[in-house]
Design a protein around this motif. Structure first.
Motif, mmCIF file in Angstrom:
data_model
loop_
_atom_site.group_PDB
_atom_site.id
_atom_site.type_symbol
_atom_site.label_atom_id
_atom_site.label_comp_id
_atom_site.label_asym_id
_atom_site.label_seq_id
_atom_site.Cartn_x
_atom_site.Cartn_y
_atom_site.Cartn_z
ATOM 1 N N THR A 1 36.803 3.682 84.486
ATOM 2 C CA THR A 1 37.957 4.288 83.814
ATOM 3 C C THR A 1 38.658 5.296 84.724
ATOM 4 O OG1 THR A 1 36.645 6.082 82.900
ATOM 5 C CG2 THR A 1 36.829 4.096 81.556
ATOM 6 N N THR A 2 38.161 5.452 85.938
ATOM 7 C CA THR A 2 38.679 6.394 86.937
ATOM 8 C C THR A 2 38.603 7.832 86.449
ATOM 9 O OG1 THR A 2 41.033 6.418 86.339
ATOM 10 C CG2 THR A 2 40.284 4.619 87.739
ATOM 11 N N THR A 3 37.585 8.133 85.633
ATOM 12 C CA THR A 3 37.414 9.524 85.186
ATOM 13 C C THR A 3 36.845 10.355 86.326
ATOM 14 O OG1 THR A 3 36.967 8.695 82.980
ATOM 15 C CG2 THR A 3 36.395 10.987 83.406
ATOM 16 N N GLY A 4 35.623 10.032 86.715
ATOM 17 C CA GLY A 4 35.044 10.753 87.839
ATOM 18 C C GLY A 4 33.980 11.773 87.450
ATOM 19 N N TYR A 5 33.543 11.760 86.179
ATOM 20 C CA TYR A 5 32.374 12.576 85.819
ATOM 21 C C TYR A 5 31.140 11.950 86.466
ATOM 22 C CZ TYR A 5 34.700 14.861 81.770
ATOM 23 O OH TYR A 5 35.489 15.594 80.954
ATOM 24 N N ALA A 6 30.071 12.739 86.499
ATOM 25 C CA ALA A 6 28.810 12.166 86.965
ATOM 26 C C ALA A 6 27.659 12.867 86.255
ATOM 27 C CB ALA A 6 28.669 12.337 88.472
#
Lengths: 496, 448
Positions: A322-327
């Motif tokens: 989703t191209t969020t970028g949390y990890a």
């Protein structure tokens, strides 16, 4: 004169003045935490003044149409990024003292990328942290209007497929379209954000997740639905309880769904129609497939097993897709197959009508159909085979636009990688080829974290100013879907 | 005796459709034919006992002057859709009680009529009727002609007997053949110009044509017997994407038969491909041997030629046969072309105007008659009619019925099809499927 430059400037001025109002939010936060309000007052007043000057100098905005739209879109995201950067500069925080770094952080906010040059995020004052989060939330709203109202009108990259998402007669006035889309979708956007903040807040207040507090609940709600990925935590979502991670995962997936479909589900209650949507199905399939690969890889090669392996696999797959970028873990340390899968996902993206970046599932679906037809026509040269999406025929112009988009996207990705590697060779830092590919894919695709030192718990700080500006440009180009920027470079755009 | 009701019929348009209708109806009804062209009226006036009026059927005054107010049935069957609609509308004003039938190919008119918003009683479309005729033939690949009655419970099929037919049915009396399917009756044996109504002693030989009435399964079984190995059709190639071709393709697809359609015009091919997602559409002339080879057109089980020109259809059909297509069906526009087609080996020909006329003729029959099919051009008809309680045949066993050029092939009793044996008795209110010569239709309607 080919385009209505004065009208364009006028419209950018109008939008800037509206945007200046957003400074009130961090001012309120600063007052609450007893921090300095001046960086935000300065940025807000500066943008308001800038907008007013443009508005006065600019002309009548009622004739601003599709042609000027490219320029408006490009300028608005540039202005917004500069505006977002002002409080960072004015606050005098040492991590964001360089103009290139501040602009990078601002662009990363308004493009909902989530890449950061900060090395110690938690060192920032609360108001500045909330400002980072809030810029992504504002950017997300802008992207929904952009994706569902503006870009379809500009007919770029196959976007015309989403033309029907806005009801009523085809209005050519850009200002009217922006207003219509905003009134239509902002309530749902706000409601989803409030819902997530509420659920996260409850998890915190009831003590289910001791790490979650009101600040974190709002901060993460601001960056989930817009698929942004900024977190006020140094280690992103890792400190939070598994249940919190599952909640954020669900909202992240929702953020990757075409917003017009979400509108159908929540406002019109037409779930069955929505579930038949081809793009949604492909998105779901991509998510499950990626999650399965990652889970299998983690379960066998990393310490996590059972629920944890599934959660880690799903979360990272959804976050990058989703191209969020949390990890929730430092995936930069993962084995090769998992890493390559993640970088591959950076080129997929989620639904076309969502806040996600990158190529987007819709274009992948159409590309697959185009290639399938090409292969069939190799065997049957006379075959006439219109391509359909959701049973509706897609016209050939749209298909060409999709192909040009994908080619341009690849071209810019290659060019960007070249710039980064050349600059790194002379100005440092040392990057591996995979890292170079990763950071370019992550910024152009508005994902955020990449691999290596720019991984989820790392930072883009080591890059030189040249690379930082180049990566900022990639975020900008990727966000407004490549073509509005490229078209500005053509001679025919400016000529009548 | 039941008197056949004499019906006053106005036919507007004396072209092929009009003439065919006149031919079928002139004996039993009072016909008035209106046309602008005296050259078309004169031959009809000489041949048949009908009234002809040279006038514009789409003029209200002309219709009034022609006496349309006495009509029971008005048939507007010129080749122009608009003229037909206008004529029927005017006829409705002049003669509100008359039944009106129009011929049209305009899809818009047909849709409006289905919605009940067009003030005519029946609409007959050449394209749809032609497509019906062709899909019926393709459903039973060995058939020369076929039609269904009583909601598909009864099927009438005409088969050709060849040397390849099962030897069990060749050269011996029918009653000695063991394989003859139950639930069916051979209602006619045609050899050249002579027709015999078969009984148990009749011998079938190669070169005969048989008309069989029976259940759909029995009709299929007859096909296996007379033309073994033709099986079920899954792959049909339609040449020509005009209105007729598209209508054929659509109906075949509705029956889950795979369709490949060939259309030379680029735009048109694209439109058809968009309209029919399940068909494979090729942009090609169909006259290019390389194309036919590459696409393995020869492996198709049937090819339909629905192009605008008879000569093109003829050439393409011949070429397709050269490339191995075994079953060819061609649209024929000019009645004379039919002979040429059949001579050069086209298996079935369908004339859209004739099919349209047949459909229209159904409206002119006794109201008890529900459906009519024509066999061998217009030499024979198959009627579907309900027996009157006063009929002299009610109460008779089938073996005792006198045979006068008509055979009852099936009975529909309480909604179920029965295939009568010699001891069965005809009851009042039975629907009967009757095969007869066209000239005897009125007699059959009278005695039953």
């Amino acid at each position: 004169m080919g385009i209505d430059a004065r009208g364009t400037v006028g419209l950018v001025g109008v939008l800037s003045r509206y945007l200046a109002l957003s400074a009130l939010v961090p001012i309120a936060v600063a007052l609450y935490y007893d921090e300095s309000i001046w960086p935000f007052v300065g940025a807000g007043l500066g943008l308001a003044a800038f907008g007013t000057v443009l508005r006065l100098w600019g002309g009548d905005i009622s004739h601003v149409g599709a042609r000027e739209g490219f320029l408006v879109v490009a300028l608005v995201w540039l202005v917004a990024a500069v505006y977002a950067a002002l409080p960072y500069l004015l606050s005098g925080d040492p991590q964001l003292a360089g103009p290139a770094d501040a602009l990078f952080e601002g662009m990363s906010g308004f493009t909902t990328t989530g890449a950061t040059v900060l090395t110690d995020i938690e060192a920032l004052p609360q108001s500045l942290l909330m400002w980072r989060q809030f810029t992504q939330w504002l950017g997300g709203m802008g992207i929904i209007v952009l994706a569902l109202a503006v870009l379809p009108r500009l007919r770029v990259g196959g976007r015309q497929l989403l033309e029907s998402e806005l009801p009523g007669p085809e209005v050519d006035q850009l200002a009217t379209r922006i207003r219509e889309a905003t009134t239509r979708f902002s309530a749902l956007y706000l409601a989803l954000t409030a819902l997530e903040a509420g659920i996260l807040g409850i998890l915190g207040w009831t003590g289910i997740d001791p790490e979650m507090d009101t600040f974190n609940a709002i901060a993460h709600a601001f960056t989930t639905i817009p698929t942004g990925g900024f977190s006020p935590q140094n280690r992103s979502i890792e400190p939070f309880a598994p249940v919190t991670q599952w909640v954020i995962l669900v909202f992240m997936i929702a953020g990757g769904v075409n917003f017009a479909l979400l509108f159908q589900v929540f406002v019109r209650r037409r779930l069955r129609v929505v579930l038949r949507d081809e793009e949604l199905r492909a998105y779901g399939f991509a998510l499950l497939a990626a999650a399965a690969i990652l889970t299998a890889e983690i379960w066998t090669k990393r310490p996590e097993i059972g629920e944890e392996a599934i959660r880690v696999g799903f979360f990272q797959a959804a976050s990058i897709l989703t191209t969020t970028g949390y990890a929730t873990v430092d995936f930069a340390l993962w084995p090769t197959l998992a890493l390559v899968t993640l970088v591959g996902l950076m080129f997929v993206g989620a639904s076309a009508g969502s806040t996600s970046g990158s190529v987007k599932v819709l274009r992948h679906v159409l590309m697959a159909k185009i290639l399938g037809r090409e292969l069939r026509q190799t065997v049957h040269p006379e075959l006439v085979a219109p391509i359909r999406l959701n049973r509706v025929v897609v016209d050939e112009r749209t298909l060409r636009a999709v192909m040009s988009f994908v080619l341009l996207y690849i071209g810019i990705f290659v060019a960007g990688t070249l710039v980064i590697t050349i600059d790194a060779a002379y100005n440092g830092p040392t990057v591996t080829p995979f890292e170079a590919i990763g950071v370019v894919a992550a910024t152009l695709g508005n994902v955020g974290p990449a691999v290596g030192f720019a991984g989820p718990f790392g930072s883009y700080a080591p890059f030189s100013d040249v690379s930082t500006v180049a990566l900022t440009t990639l975020m900008w180009i990727g966000r407004i879907e490549v073509i509005p920027v490229v078209v500005l470079l053509t001679r025919s755009y400016w000529r009548s | 005796m039941y008197p056949a009701p004499a019906v006053k019929i106005f036919i507007i348009g004396a072209g092929q459709v009009g003439s065919t209708i006149v031919e079928a109806l002139h004996g039993e009804h009072n016909l008035t034919v209106i046309d602008l062209d005296p050259a078309r009226l004169t031959p009809l006036a000489y041949r048949y006992d009908i009234a002809t009026i040279e006038a514009n059927g789409a003029s209200r005054r002309a219709l009034a002057d022609a006496g349309v107010r006495d009509a029971d049935l008005v048939i507007a069957c010129t080749s122009r859709d608009e003229a037909n609609l206008v004529a029927a509308t005017f006829a409705r004003i002049e003669a509100p009680r008359a039944t009106t039938v129009i011929r049209t190919s305009n899809v818009e008119y047909i849709e409006l009529w289905r919605e009940g918003r067009l003030d005519v009683d029946f609409v007959v479309s050449s394209e749809i009727e032609t497509a019906h005729a062709i899909t019926r033939v393709i459903g039973v690949p060995a058939a020369l002609q076929t039609d269904v009655f009583a909601d598909g419970q009864v099927q009438m099929v005409e088969y050709e007997v060849t040397e390849l037919s099962n030897p069990d049915v060749l050269g011996k009396p029918l009653r000695q053949c063991d394989l003859v399917p139950r639930d069916s009756r051979v209602v006619s044996k045609i050899r050249g110009e002579t027709m015999t109504i078969p009984n148990g002693a009749t011998v079938i030989n190669a070169g005969d044509r048989l008309v069989v009435v029976g259940s759909p399964e029995a009709a299929q079984a007859w096909g296996e017997l007379l033309s073994p190995g033709e099986g079920v059709v899954e792959d049909v190639v339609v040449f020509g994407g005009g209105q007729v071709g598209v209508a054929i393709a659509r109906q075949l697809l509705e029956q889950c038969i795979g369709v490949r359609l060939i259309e030379p015009d680029r735009e048109r091919a694209r439109r058809i491909a968009e309209e029919l997602p399940d068909a494979r559409v090729y942009q090609a002339t169909g006259l290019d041997p390389d194309f036919l080879e590459r696409e393995r057109i020869g492996q198709a089980q049937a090819a339909v030629f629905a192009m605008r020109e008879d000569s093109k259809n003829h050439y393409a059909a011949t070429l397709a046969r050269v490339h191995g297509v075994t079953f060819t069906i061609a649209i024929v526009h000019d009645p004379i072309a039919r002979e040429v087609y059949e001579h050069s080996g086209v298996d079935v020909t369908v004339n859209p105007r004739q099919v349209t006329a047949e459909e229209i003729v159904r409206f002119a029959h006794d109201p008890r008659t529900q459906q009519v099919a024509m066999v061998e051009g217009d030499r024979f008809e198959v009627l579907d009619l309900t027996t009157s309680p006063t009929s002299g045949y009610v109460g008779l066993r089938f073996r005792d019925m006198p045979i006068r050029g008509a055979v009852i092939g099936a009975i529909v009793r309480d909604g179920k099809a029965v295939f009568p044996h010699s001891d069965d008795v005809l009851q009042a209110g039975d629907r009967v499927i009757v095969f007869t010569e066209s000239s005897r239709v009125a007699d059959v309607e009278r005695v039953l």
